[in-house]
Write an enzyme that holds these catalytic residues in place. Sequence first.
Site, PDB file in Angstrom:
ATOM      1  N   GLU A 197      -9.488  -1.679   5.857  1.00 19.14           N
ATOM      2  CA  GLU A 197      -9.949  -1.289   7.240  1.00 19.14           C
ATOM      3  C   GLU A 197     -11.388  -2.655   7.093  1.00 19.14           C
ATOM      4  OE1 GLU A 197      -8.601  -0.358   8.803  1.00 19.14           O
ATOM      5  OE2 GLU A 197      -7.648   1.772   8.184  1.00 19.14           O
ATOM      6  N   ASP A 242       0.531  -1.372   0.001  1.00 23.83           N
ATOM      7  CA  ASP A 242       0.078  -0.041  -0.452  1.00 23.83           C
ATOM      8  C   ASP A 242       0.861   1.497   0.190  1.00 23.83           C
ATOM      9  OD1 ASP A 242       0.692  -0.974   2.571  1.00 23.83           O
ATOM     10  OD2 ASP A 242      -0.815  -0.688   3.334  1.00 23.83           O
ATOM     11  N   ASN A 245      -7.586  -2.990  14.496  1.00 25.58           N
ATOM     12  CA  ASN A 245      -8.907  -3.570  14.309  1.00 25.58           C
ATOM     13  C   ASN A 245      -8.317  -4.298  13.816  1.00 25.58           C
ATOM     14  OD1 ASN A 245      -7.521  -2.515  11.960  1.00 25.58           O
ATOM     15  ND2 ASN A 245      -8.837  -0.276  12.226  1.00 25.58           N
ATOM     16  N   HIS A 295      -6.906  -5.369  10.369  1.00 29.89           N
ATOM     17  CA  HIS A 295      -6.848  -4.904   9.503  1.00 29.89           C
ATOM     18  C   HIS A 295      -5.528  -4.939   8.623  1.00 29.89           C
ATOM     19  CE1 HIS A 295      -4.086  -0.759   9.698  1.00 29.89           C
ATOM     20  NE2 HIS A 295      -3.421  -1.849   9.821  1.00 29.89           N
TER      21      HIS A 295
END
Length: 255
Positions: free
Chosen positions: A143, A67, A136, A138
Amino acid sequence: MLVIVKETYDAMSKEAARLVADRLRKKPNMVLGLATGSTPLGLYKELIRMHRDEGLDFSKVSTFNLDEYVGLPPTHDQSYHYFMRENFFKDINLDVRHIHVPQGMAKDIDAFCAWYEKRIAEHGGLDLQVLGIGGNGHIAFNEPGSSLGSRTRIKTLTGTTRMDNARFFKTKEEVPRYAITMGVGTIMDAKELLLLANKTGKADAVKAAVEGPITAMCPASIIQMHAKAFVFVDRDAATKLTGNYNDSWESKIFQ
Ligand code: PGA
């Protein structure tokens, strides 16, 4: 999935590096998927040491990063281009023509994402993808709520991810709002996955990914569907796990 628990971050990083080096020696032109963040730094450090001391050769390797932030040029010290150059690429013998990091400054982002997918396919797919995991759940910038079949695309970062990453920027407002990220489906197409997690702050996410239900609310949980996923955790990140796990990736006992 093979879960490997090591006592320390250092031991975890070295064990993961042994796996990468093993695959690289077996296939010198391997296609290696790379991740940024604080977690893989120990892995990169050990691979650099192996390159320096043992002649581990990256000259034929092709790399694809997961990314990149939208809007940050490669020269920005928080761009992932910059991160990879400073923490890995400059200290090994990769051919710069073999390096791929998403272009956060691309004018036509959709066209760029389609090209990135095509480029991975032209290389015969990813042999091994290195992954971190967000607090979280991801993976890359996929996400919670991301389609588990998604491909490379632009994503909006959640408030928690922007807060997590704010420590790297002068002000919270400077944290980019968008990123280009490989999709969950892109990642799952890699022949092998190598997910790393350390520190207690990752314990809940690791528990959800490894022992929880498969759900888009924890995108990392999809690795349970992968035939060859290795999960390397240190003792702190393993505190919530209840299974009986391994000490080495060579144990070959896949759960
Ligand atoms: P970290 O980030 O390695 O900096 O903890 C991991 C991630 O968010 O994927």
